[in-house]
Design an enzyme around this catalytic site. Sequence first.
Site, PDB file in Angstrom:
ATOM      1  N   ASP A 135       0.825  -1.210   0.000  1.00 40.72           N
ATOM      2  CA  ASP A 135       0.000   0.000   0.000  1.00 40.72           C
ATOM      3  C   ASP A 135       0.859   1.261   0.000  1.00 40.72           C
ATOM      4  OD1 ASP A 135       0.940  -0.404   2.587  1.00 40.72           O
ATOM      5  OD2 ASP A 135      -1.031  -0.805   3.438  1.00 40.72           O
ATOM      6  N   ASN A 165      -7.537  -3.157  14.594  1.00 41.51           N
ATOM      7  CA  ASN A 165      -8.919  -3.429  14.163  1.00 41.51           C
ATOM      8  C   ASN A 165      -8.986  -4.600  13.187  1.00 41.51           C
ATOM      9  OD1 ASN A 165      -7.877  -2.365  11.828  1.00 41.51           O
ATOM     10  ND2 ASN A 165      -9.219  -0.577  11.740  1.00 41.51           N
ATOM     11  N   HIS A 183      -7.253  -4.935  10.407  1.00 40.40           N
ATOM     12  CA  HIS A 183      -7.000  -4.640   8.991  1.00 40.40           C
ATOM     13  C   HIS A 183      -5.728  -5.332   8.494  1.00 40.40           C
ATOM     14  CE1 HIS A 183      -4.569  -0.657   9.820  1.00 40.40           C
ATOM     15  NE2 HIS A 183      -3.777  -1.693   9.819  1.00 40.40           N
ATOM     16  N   GLU A 192      -9.737  -2.048   5.580  1.00 38.29           N
ATOM     17  CA  GLU A 192     -10.309  -1.798   6.894  1.00 38.29           C
ATOM     18  C   GLU A 192     -11.580  -2.629   7.090  1.00 38.29           C
ATOM     19  OE1 GLU A 192      -8.492  -0.185   8.878  1.00 38.29           O
ATOM     20  OE2 GLU A 192      -8.018   1.870   8.284  1.00 38.29           O
TER      21      GLU A 192
HETATM   22  P1  PGA Z   1       2.380  -1.958  12.884  1.00 37.61           P
HETATM   23  O1  PGA Z   1       1.215  -1.836  11.805  1.00 37.61           O
HETATM   24  O2  PGA Z   1       3.357  -2.949  12.355  1.00 37.61           O
HETATM   25  O3  PGA Z   1       2.968  -0.563  12.921  1.00 37.61           O
HETATM   26  O4  PGA Z   1       1.758  -2.377  14.153  1.00 37.61           O
HETATM   27  C1  PGA Z   1       0.649  -2.959  11.264  1.00 37.61           C
HETATM   28  C2  PGA Z   1      -0.586  -2.575  10.480  1.00 37.61           C
HETATM   29  O5  PGA Z   1      -1.267  -1.604  10.862  1.00 37.61           O
HETATM   30  O6  PGA Z   1      -0.903  -3.257   9.512  1.00 37.61           O
END
Ligand code: PGA
Length: 246
Positions: A72, A141, A143, A148
Amino acid sequence: MERKSIKLVICKDKNAVAVSSAQIFADEIRRKPAIVLGLATGGTPIGMYRELIRLHKEEGLDFSRVVSFNLDEYLGLAPEHRQSYRYFMDSNLFNYINIDKSNTYILDGLSKDPKGVCRKFEEDIKKAGGIDLQLLGIGRNGHIAFNEPGCSLDSRTGVVNLTQKTIKDNSRFFKDESEVPRQALSMGIATILEVKKIVLLTTGEGKAKAVAESVNGPVTSKVPASYLQHHSDCTFVIDKEAAQNL
Ligand code: PGA
């Protein structure tokens, strides 16, 4: 769609998560030097990237034929922006290994034609022969990439809106919350489920609920990572804290 079980590797701490996930990637790169990788950003993969850099420098792990696609990119950020995912990949991995940067595909967040960029990204993945090994993180959450809660199983790479929770979580990388882009370009769930092998990394008790719901809960759009139960080769490499609700 058939439900399969997600494999688990539970490590003693975040350093062990970095080492054991890097080992999986290194083994696959050695097995197939022209491998097509799917890569991720965020706080979690940094340790694994550091270990891959060490394996490159000390053990000659060769990235010269590797092709990569990133999950992304924020919409509206230039590649030179310090919070863009292009900048992240260059400064946390690509600048320190012998990958050919023209083989590293990251969605262009500044394009005037984001939909066209997403269509071309899907075509480029197909032309490369599909993604062999995909790295994922997971949000609190549930995702995956910027898919999302509420996203659909058949979503393809496209423009997505970030939820308030994700904006808040990601604000730690920006000056304040108002600077976090509200939209992103993201590989879709269907795109992710087409890869050959998935390794999801996460650490810390803040992710324990999302991990348990993804692995043992029903497959639901409310927890996008639960869609991974549809994949036949998906492994979660996590620490004890993230595993505490399993
Ligand atoms: P993080 O993010 O590795 O910074 O916890 C993971 C994500 O939000 O997919």
